[in-house]
Design a protein around this motif. Sequence first.
Motif, PDB file in Angstrom:
ATOM      1  N   ILE A 178       0.842  -1.203   0.000  1.00 42.78           N
ATOM      2  CA  ILE A 178       0.000   0.000   0.000  1.00 42.78           C
ATOM      3  C   ILE A 178       0.879   1.255   0.000  1.00 42.78           C
ATOM      4  CG2 ILE A 178      -0.234   0.110   2.537  1.00 42.78           C
ATOM      5  CD1 ILE A 178      -3.064   0.872   0.109  1.00 42.78           C
ATOM      6  N   VAL A 179       2.070   1.162   0.605  1.00 42.29           N
ATOM      7  CA  VAL A 179       2.984   2.310   0.598  1.00 42.29           C
ATOM      8  C   VAL A 179       3.499   2.557  -0.824  1.00 42.29           C
ATOM      9  CG1 VAL A 179       5.151   3.211   1.535  1.00 42.29           C
ATOM     10  CG2 VAL A 179       3.606   1.959   3.008  1.00 42.29           C
ATOM     11  N   PHE A 180       3.651   1.482  -1.597  1.00 40.74           N
ATOM     12  CA  PHE A 180       3.997   1.670  -3.005  1.00 40.74           C
ATOM     13  C   PHE A 180       2.899   2.447  -3.728  1.00 40.74           C
ATOM     14  CE2 PHE A 180       6.957  -1.821  -2.255  1.00 40.74           C
ATOM     15  CZ  PHE A 180       8.053  -1.358  -2.948  1.00 40.74           C
ATOM     16  N   THR A 234      -2.531  -5.475   3.061  1.00 42.61           N
ATOM     17  CA  THR A 234      -3.665  -4.567   2.930  1.00 42.61           C
ATOM     18  C   THR A 234      -4.967  -5.254   2.535  1.00 42.61           C
ATOM     19  OG1 THR A 234      -2.099  -2.926   2.166  1.00 42.61           O
ATOM     20  CG2 THR A 234      -4.423  -2.435   1.889  1.00 42.61           C
ATOM     21  N   LEU A 289       1.323   7.537  -6.276  1.00 36.99           N
ATOM     22  CA  LEU A 289       0.500   8.745  -6.324  1.00 36.99           C
ATOM     23  C   LEU A 289       1.356   9.989  -6.092  1.00 36.99           C
ATOM     24  CD1 LEU A 289      -2.313  10.036  -6.368  1.00 36.99           C
ATOM     25  CD2 LEU A 289      -2.536   9.531  -3.953  1.00 36.99           C
ATOM     26  N   GLY A 290       2.182   9.961  -5.051  1.00 33.23           N
ATOM     27  CA  GLY A 290       2.958  11.152  -4.704  1.00 33.23           C
ATOM     28  C   GLY A 290       4.067  11.446  -5.694  1.00 33.23           C
ATOM     29  N   PHE A 309      -1.144   9.891   4.197  1.00 31.32           N
ATOM     30  CA  PHE A 309       0.276   9.739   3.878  1.00 31.32           C
ATOM     31  C   PHE A 309       1.102   9.564   5.149  1.00 31.32           C
ATOM     32  CE2 PHE A 309      -0.762  11.030  -0.376  1.00 31.32           C
ATOM     33  CZ  PHE A 309       0.200  10.389  -1.138  1.00 31.32           C
ATOM     34  N   GLY A 352       1.871  -4.793   7.162  1.00 36.71           N
ATOM     35  CA  GLY A 352       1.676  -4.047   5.927  1.00 36.71           C
ATOM     36  C   GLY A 352       0.633  -4.606   4.995  1.00 36.71           C
ATOM     37  N   LEU A 355       0.953   4.730  -2.362  1.00 36.09           N
ATOM     38  CA  LEU A 355       1.127   6.135  -1.972  1.00 36.09           C
ATOM     39  C   LEU A 355       2.287   6.756  -2.742  1.00 36.09           C
ATOM     40  CD1 LEU A 355       0.744   6.001   1.911  1.00 36.09           C
ATOM     41  CD2 LEU A 355      -0.930   6.759   0.235  1.00 36.09           C
ATOM     42  N   PHE A 356       3.362   5.978  -2.891  1.00 35.70           N
ATOM     43  CA  PHE A 356       4.534   6.459  -3.613  1.00 35.70           C
ATOM     44  C   PHE A 356       4.181   6.741  -5.070  1.00 35.70           C
ATOM     45  CE2 PHE A 356       7.977   4.771  -6.418  1.00 35.70           C
ATOM     46  CZ  PHE A 356       8.819   5.859  -6.336  1.00 35.70           C
ATOM     47  N   ILE A 404      10.854   6.710  -2.267  1.00 33.79           N
ATOM     48  CA  ILE A 404       9.621   6.289  -1.607  1.00 33.79           C
ATOM     49  C   ILE A 404       9.443   7.065  -0.306  1.00 33.79           C
ATOM     50  CG2 ILE A 404       8.515   4.391  -0.362  1.00 33.79           C
ATOM     51  CD1 ILE A 404       9.549   2.499  -2.446  1.00 33.79           C
ATOM     52  N   PHE A 450       8.979  10.968  -0.941  1.00 30.73           N
ATOM     53  CA  PHE A 450       7.728  11.458  -1.515  1.00 30.73           C
ATOM     54  C   PHE A 450       6.514  11.114  -0.677  1.00 30.73           C
ATOM     55  CE2 PHE A 450      10.290  12.579  -5.021  1.00 30.73           C
ATOM     56  CZ  PHE A 450       9.627  13.666  -5.568  1.00 30.73           C
ATOM     57  N   VAL A 451       6.577  10.026   0.080  1.00 31.62           N
ATOM     58  CA  VAL A 451       5.468   9.749   0.991  1.00 31.62           C
ATOM     59  C   VAL A 451       5.519  10.741   2.159  1.00 31.62           C
ATOM     60  CG1 VAL A 451       4.435   8.035   2.518  1.00 31.62           C
ATOM     61  CG2 VAL A 451       5.303   7.340   0.314  1.00 31.62           C
ATOM     62  N   TYR A 509      -5.972  13.993   3.606  1.00 30.22           N
ATOM     63  CA  TYR A 509      -5.040  13.442   2.621  1.00 30.22           C
ATOM     64  C   TYR A 509      -3.641  13.312   3.224  1.00 30.22           C
ATOM     65  CZ  TYR A 509      -2.090  13.837  -1.625  1.00 30.22           C
ATOM     66  OH  TYR A 509      -1.149  13.683  -2.592  1.00 30.22           O
ATOM     67  N   GLY A 528       1.103   6.171   6.026  1.00 29.10           N
ATOM     68  CA  GLY A 528       2.050   5.484   5.153  1.00 29.10           C
ATOM     69  C   GLY A 528       3.475   5.581   5.678  1.00 29.10           C
ATOM     70  N   MET A 540      -8.262   6.656   0.564  1.00 30.09           N
ATOM     71  CA  MET A 540      -7.499   7.483  -0.369  1.00 30.09           C
ATOM     72  C   MET A 540      -8.285   7.788  -1.639  1.00 30.09           C
ATOM     73  SD  MET A 540      -4.895   9.208  -0.714  1.00 30.09           S
ATOM     74  CE  MET A 540      -3.419   8.911   0.194  1.00 30.09           C
ATOM     75  N   GLU A 573       4.280  14.441   1.219  1.00 24.81           N
ATOM     76  CA  GLU A 573       2.839  14.702   1.230  1.00 24.81           C
ATOM     77  C   GLU A 573       2.306  14.746   2.663  1.00 24.81           C
ATOM     78  OE1 GLU A 573       1.105  15.310  -1.583  1.00 24.81           O
ATOM     79  OE2 GLU A 573       2.907  15.032  -2.785  1.00 24.81           O
TER      80      GLU A 573
END
Lengths: 303, 326
Positions: free
Chosen positions: A117-119, B247, A124-125, B293, B245, A121-122, B46, B49-50, B289, B296, B279, B53
């Motif tokens: 799920i963090v991928f 999901t 998207l961001g 993040f 993790g 977010l990555f 990763i 950028f996480v 939002y 995350g 999301m 946000e």
Amino acid sequence: MKYTTRRAVGLGLTGLTALAAFFIVGMLALILLDVARNGARHLSWAFLTQPPSDGMMAGGIFPAIFGTAALTLLMTLAVMPVGVLTAVYLHEYAPPESRFARWVRVAVVNLAGVPSIVFGLFGLGFFILFVGGNLDRLLGYEEMHWAQPSILWASLTLAVLTLPVVIVSTEEALRAVPLEQRTASLALGATQSQTLARVVLPGALPGILTGAVLAISRGAGEVAPILFTGAAYFLPDLPTQLNSQFMHLGYHTYVMATQSPNVTEASGPLYATVLVLLALTFALNLVAVIIRTRTRRKAASAH
Amino acid sequence: MEQGLTHSVAAPRLSAAARRRQLREKAVAGFITLMAFTGIAALVLIIVFVAKEALTLFTDADARHEASLSKMFLPQEGRYPFRWQPVSDTPKVSMIPLFVGTLKITLVSMLVAVPMGIFSALFVAEFAPRRLRELLKPVIELLAGIPSVVLGFFALMVLSPMVKSLFHLDRPLNGTLAGLALALAIVPVIFTVSEDALTAVPRSYREASLALGATLWETAWKVVLPAAAPGILAACVLGFGRAIGETMIVLMASGNADLVSWNLGDSARSLSATIAAEMGEVVVGSPHYSLLFFIGVELFIFTFVLNMVASTWTKKVLQRLTGSAS
């Protein structure tokens, strides 16, 4: 305690471990049989080749199959060169005790452990908002063109996710190529890159292909990373451009299973969808595991 | 003497073709090294950028008011001190129910998966005849090849009624169901890593133990297992990280209610499932939002730490065993 009682206790506990192993195999069989039995009932040629209709209750899932295939194809194109070359660096080019190589290994191990799920977010961001947003600004698009969920960004996100799979398999394959073949090639006057391209990589090809198959199988089954990077529940058109959204077997399964007003009524097409998804991912995995077991046995007997 | 030798050999004069070839070799090596940088770059990008946000939570005054750290982690006034309702007139953003839900589901799955994984690894590595071992190992590893959405679907359609009647629960979707389905996903991880650790134990350990009159079970339990202990611990830590993790299984099977309850029959909401569920509808740039993040970032840090711990332990077991064996 007498030896015989100790032996009896031991045998009993050994039996328990056997039970655990066979229980896991039993669960696997239960899942496969349940999906195969219920899915086969609804599976037909029309189901595989037609778009859905009547609120997903009728018609087929062709767009989802197409979307999954296109997504994994793009992902494979992105991940294979990078993954294979990284493994080549680690195994062939890195100087021994290289600190950079050690950092790469640590990064790969950790990349493999980042939750999927963090991928998402990555993706998207980074891909959509940062890369896509800047592309739009640079190329002068008035409205969002690249800065939106699309098959390109979803496949690149999956490529990052499957990178460790490819690297680990390729490195294992390189390790199986005997050192003598490299030294023989170098002794004949071939340069390092010629040896790599004509001796080492062809020798490692089965293992590299195994890695590709494993990556495809993993990428085709992951849903969490594509939830907000490009998957759509229903689209009348197939994705024809890199920036269009797409339907996906796994995402389709998720939405149908959790958001159908009547799950029992939808269970026919739902089971058939899962069967197709499993056939895709599981069959690929089976192939990879069989090749891998065979090469491992060969490598073990060679040494 | 040696110096004299190297001095006496003059550097060979290279032809133009040879020099070009050398240049090409250097270019290829440089390109391959550059490619190897991707793995590191990906990991750094990763987290950057996480986190980027999520940063709005701390820089933007509006967001800081709506979702301050104290609102996330401390009990709030009112009838329900801990609630996760980010989309309402007065957003409630307590992360405590998410932590409790994640831990509850993860613990259930670990309670099932750890004994199952270690026991089956023991069987495959120590007791099974060779042919059976060569069959069982790939078959158990195949379980890892089933997509998590299929496991979630299986939990929903097949396990849910079974679990509900077996444990006499009120709700079809609950923490127990999610934990059991999750166990299916992490058993192969624990099995594979444990089995590798057990196989790495040198044969001489077993032979010495058997020669002293220990039974097969005693050898496996008191000699091989302790020798492989760090590797097996690493397997459990890796499984734990995977469980935190994961999901789709949790999203589909847990019921997703923001309860602070350790009752296994209650529904639960996990960190990862919260991101996945919310999301899609969130306004880009809103406090909600950034909050997702932020979750995350938390997940990334948890799994990163667990991974580092696991890989250190795995290295330790290999070092110890190969060091003492030689």
